[in-house]
Design an enzyme around this catalytic site. Structure first.
Site, PDB file in Angstrom:
ATOM      1  N   ASP A  67      -4.738  15.967  -3.387  1.00 39.07           N
ATOM      2  CA  ASP A  67      -5.493  16.500  -4.515  1.00 39.07           C
ATOM      3  C   ASP A  67      -5.104  17.935  -4.858  1.00 39.07           C
ATOM      4  O   ASP A  67      -5.076  18.318  -6.029  1.00 39.07           O
ATOM      5  CB  ASP A  67      -7.000  16.387  -4.267  1.00 39.07           C
ATOM      6  N   ILE A  82      -2.408  10.302   3.793  1.00 41.62           N
ATOM      7  CA  ILE A  82      -2.729   9.296   4.805  1.00 41.62           C
ATOM      8  C   ILE A  82      -4.234   9.101   4.928  1.00 41.62           C
ATOM      9  O   ILE A  82      -4.684   8.085   5.463  1.00 41.62           O
ATOM     10  CB  ILE A  82      -2.128   9.647   6.183  1.00 41.62           C
ATOM     11  N   ASP A  83      -5.036  10.046   4.428  1.00 43.01           N
ATOM     12  CA  ASP A  83      -6.493   9.958   4.571  1.00 43.01           C
ATOM     13  C   ASP A  83      -7.132   8.987   3.589  1.00 43.01           C
ATOM     14  O   ASP A  83      -8.303   8.650   3.733  1.00 43.01           O
ATOM     15  CB  ASP A  83      -7.130  11.338   4.374  1.00 43.01           C
ATOM     16  N   SER A 128       1.920 -18.279   2.814  1.00 44.23           N
ATOM     17  CA  SER A 128       2.582 -18.625   1.554  1.00 44.23           C
ATOM     18  C   SER A 128       1.887 -18.021   0.344  1.00 44.23           C
ATOM     19  O   SER A 128       2.490 -17.904  -0.724  1.00 44.23           O
ATOM     20  CB  SER A 128       2.631 -20.152   1.394  1.00 44.23           C
ATOM     21  N   GLU A 150      12.828 -21.151   1.447  1.00 45.97           N
ATOM     22  CA  GLU A 150      13.333 -22.371   2.069  1.00 45.97           C
ATOM     23  C   GLU A 150      13.422 -23.555   1.114  1.00 45.97           C
ATOM     24  O   GLU A 150      14.210 -24.483   1.339  1.00 45.97           O
ATOM     25  CB  GLU A 150      12.427 -22.744   3.248  1.00 45.97           C
TER      26      GLU A 150
END
Length: 818
Positions: A170, A216-217, A584, A687
């Site tokens: 901030d 990170i907070d 999925s 796949e």
């Protein structure tokens, strides 16, 4: 992607400021690449705002592809030899210096005296797998002064830059908005002092600013997540998972201190995800005075029911209701002296900031970085400075000033002891998570509901195992016990139900399930229509009042079968909820399923190792096969999270024309690499992308066609994507959604009970799937879900992520080269 109405060669720069966080490099990479794709010149600013103030004291010369390339003819073959912005901005040579940390080395090429540096496409390749910020960050005292901001303005004008993306907290974003508001005055001052020309003054009358939140907070308002917070939560949960084993071995208590000066998000989500016994956060101090009594009473209850370990999490900014700090060491003393527990303190400190970004901290910054460039291009003097945020699954723009003001209002409310206001200013999920933590961590001696409102709740896992299944079960069981319901585990799916493999779960029995992968109840793909009458008989025999199905498309199909069976079997006239859990992510309408985040992180870990091997070989393409059935979510989002060059999915399919273009793209891309410095590249294939062009075929085709430029190998990840420890995001989401399921069951059970006993019927709305749609949680009746399902291919008819494939390949330059 370039727009005709965009001013040619708009120059934009990106900087990181304040505390570092995982994902900042992904922001820089995304801004540079998106800028090049949109026809801009891109720059990076070293050392945050300090670099803006210092500027460049050394004259820079710019030339792209100034080293021999692997294929001298490649440049002429790109789009018929036409000059493209990608070719003109391919690389300028400073990327390796920044990545290797040798920018200030005295010998050879150096970044000394250069803080505003031109960056090209290849200069940022591979960056988003790195933690921290490679371009440096600093808290600049000089920029806070008018003289510092004047110097910063001069340095930007001197380089011709008129747009700035700022990634920080901030304080950093406040500085960015102040800089923009002062810009006209700063430019006028520079002109008056004779430092810039009339032409420069006219050209740079408006500074475009956009903010991205790196913290990170997770302490910024008006966004669900900040860049770096998910990875920090990963680090915390990894530490707790390791601590738990030694705590249980010695029957010890551990007090864990985590970061969060003004925001308790990390402590709260770690508490939810790791199954802590008690937490201390700034926004909600303990209600009782003294709080030590409440803490000891709660822990004592847990010990009395047989729990061998105790975990208390303390945010660094935690305090009591009088704002007196609560320290981890003091909590240890309380537990030791009053309860006689052998207690240890662990302070994680800066380990929370470090390490490789998790999958979400690669995807989120990438999407936000692209949106930031778009916001800069659309900015006018009349539009506000925007902060790029996210709500559930939607990238948002909000006025930067409003977001900062609301963020600071939280701290002000805490300082004023108005904790109710502080909680109201957090997003709704924060309060839901806190209430969920209290519900699932506390042992209630008195049941909350009267006997007639209590239910016998069956819990069944259906389909393939997925991370978060056990966490969801734990939350449901703990809620049941609190309310007075009876939680009944049905082992081994509907087969186990028919075999009468049913038993009641206990509060302590599910205590360690948050961190367990797979399915503790056992699961398989057998549907109830294997013998619907016998299933109904078991429902009646065990007097089930409600049912939770946890699983993927098979669980959805099971719910549909049971709801249709209500016409014939009264035992199915009970409320039934489906909580989607599948790697999925193929359940219709919902944007996220439990297990998909865990699977993405497993894919990222595997592909990071594979890419390291590919890069070591310099010129190797790895074709990586993923699971996912007929749904390409894991392949597509995994490709975005790993920086893959190509991705193949069942939704888009494969044909010879596509493969021909892809081979041409890889030849051109490798041909443009600096000779001897080619990058290992990934191709992700679902796949079921094609029954003809399988993984082995692709590998052999690329090897044959790439002779002289690149080699090829293949890797099939298989069931690796299902296993492992669930990610914190899957754990927290599991607890949140599971508690919502229980509230749903209670609501509809009450409605059914209100009917005359002999004619009770459940409404179609009482058999529903909980879905995440945009920024909201929505209950969708299973019959309505069918309208949105592709039953043949076992996926939804519409996939919110379908355009991500184009984005993946754009960020690999495919759209620019072929």
């Amino acid at each position: 992607m370039a727009d005709a109405d965009v001013p040619k060669k708009m120059k934009l720069a990106v900087l990181t400021s304040g505390g570092d966080s995982a994902g900042m490099n992904a922001v820089v990479r995304a801004v540079v690449k998106a800028g090049v794709l949109r026809g801009c010149e891109t720059w990076i600013v070293r050392e945050g705002y300090e670099g803006l103030v210092r500027g460049n004291s050394v004259t820079q010369t710019f030339s792209t592809i100034d080293d021999p390339i692997a294929d001298p003819t490649a440049r002429e073959r790109v789009q018929g030899g036409k000059a493209t912005n990608l070719i003109e901005n391919l690389r300028f040579g400073d990327g390796d210096l920044l990545r290797d940390g040798t920018g200030d080395h005295a010998g050879g090429r150096t970044l000394k005296g250069r803080y505003i540096v031109r960056a090209g496409w290849d200069d940022v390749r591979g960056w988003f797998a790195e933690g921290g910020t490679l371009i440096g960050t600093a808290r600049s005292k000089v920029f806070r002064t008018p003289e510092g901001r004047l110097a910063a303005a001069y340095n930007l004008v001197k380089e011709g830059i008129d747009a700035l993306a700022v990634c920080g907290g901030d304080g950093s974003l406040t500085g960015a908005d102040l800089f923009r508001s002062e810009w006209p005055t700063l430019v006028s001052t520079l002109h008056a002092e004779g430092k810039i020309t009339d032409e420069q003054r006219k050209k740079h009358g408006h500074l475009r600013i956009v903010g991205l939140v790196g913290s990170i907070d997770n302490d910024m308002s008006m966004t669900d997540l900040t860049i770096g917070a998910p990875t920090a939560l990963h680090r915390i949960c990894e530490a707790i998972d390791n601590i738990n084993s030694t705590a249980a071995s010695h029957s010890r208590a551990f007090v864990l201190e985590v970061m969060g000066r003004h925001c308790g998000w990390l402590a709260l989500m770690a508490g939810v995800s790791a199954g802590a016994d008690y937490i201390f956060i700034p926004e909600r101090p303990p209600h009782t005075d003294p709080w030590e009594d409440e803490l000891c009473e709660s822990i004592q209850h847990h010990r009395e029911v047989g729990k061998r370990k105790t975990l208390v999490i303390v945010a660094e900014g935690a305090h009591d209701s009088d704002l007196k700090p609560i320290r981890a060491e003091y909590v240890k003393e309380v537990l030791t002296d009053r309860l006689g527990l052998d207690t240890r303190v662990t302070t994680l400190g800066h380990t929370q900031r470090g390490g490789r970004p998790c999958a979400y901290d690669r995807i989120l910054p990438t999407l936000q970085g692209i949106e930031a460039v778009k916001a800069l291009l659309e900015a006018t003097p009349d539009t506000p400075s925007y902060m790029i945020g996210i709500r559930e699954n939607k990238i948002t723009r909000v006025p930067l000033v409003e977001a900062v003001a609301m963020t600071r209002a939280v701290a002000d409310a805490i300082a004023a002891k108005d904790f109710a206001k502080a909680m109201s200013l957090r997003d709704p999920e924060f309060l839901q998570s806190l209430e969920g933590f209290i519900t699932t961590s506390s042992f209630y001696r008195e049941k909350m509901l009267s006997a007639e409102k209590r239910m016998r709740v069956a819990i069944i896992h259906v389909g393939a195992p997925a991370g978060g299944m056990n966490a969801a079960t734990r939350a449901a069981v703990r809620y049941c016990i609190k309310q007075g319901h009876t939680p009944l585990a049905v082992h081994n799916g509907f087969k186990g139900l028919l075999d009468d493999a049913i038993h009641e779960l206990s509060w302590l029995g599910v205590d360690g399930w948050m961190s367990r992968g797979g399915s503790e109840l056992g699961t398989n793909r057998i549907l109830p229509d294997v013998d619907l009458g016998a299933v109904a008989a078991r429902f009646q025999q065990h007097n089930f009042h409600a049912l939770i199905l946890i699983g993927g498309f098979e669980a959805f199909n099971s719910l549909l079968i049971l709801e249709n069976g209500r016409k014939f079997y009264p035992a199915f006239h009970i409320p039934m909820a489906h909580l989607p859990a599948t790697i999925s992510n193929n359940v219709p309408l919902t944007e996220f399923s439990l297990g998909s985040d865990t699977s993405l992180n497993a894919l990222v870990d595997a592909c990071d190792a594979i890419k390291q091997s590919a890069s070591a070989s310099r010129n190797r393409v790895f074709v990586v096969e993923t699971q996912g059935g007929k749904c390409g979510y894991i392949a597509t989002m995994g490709a975005l999270a790993t920086g893959a060059s190509l991705v193949y999915t069942p939704e888009r399919g494969m044909d010879l024309d596509l493969l021909r273009e892809d081979v041409q793209f890889l030849k051109l891309r490798y041909g443009l690499d600096a000779k001897g410095k080619s990058e290992g590249r990934l191709v992700i294939r679902n796949e079921c992308a094609s029954s003809v062009y399988d993984t082995d075929f692709l590998m052999k085709m690329f090897r044959e066609e790439g002779k002289g430029l690149f080699d090829s190998r293949s890797a099939s990840l298989g069931h690796i994507l299902q296993g492992g420890v669930p990610s914190p995001m899957d754990r927290a989401r599991a607890a949140r959604l599971s508690l919502r399921c229980m509230a749903f069951l209670e609501e509809h059970f009450a409605k059914i009970q209100a009917q005359p006993p002999k004619s009770r019927q459940a409404s179609p709305e009482s058999a529903a799937v909980i879905t995440i749609q945009g920024s909201a949680l929505r209950w969708v009746p299973v019959q309505e879900m069918v309208q949105h399902a592709d039953m043949k291919n076992r996926r939804g008819k519409v996939a919110w992520w379908k355009d991500v494939k184009d984005l993946v390949e754009a960020l690999a330059a495919r759209s620019e080269l072929v």
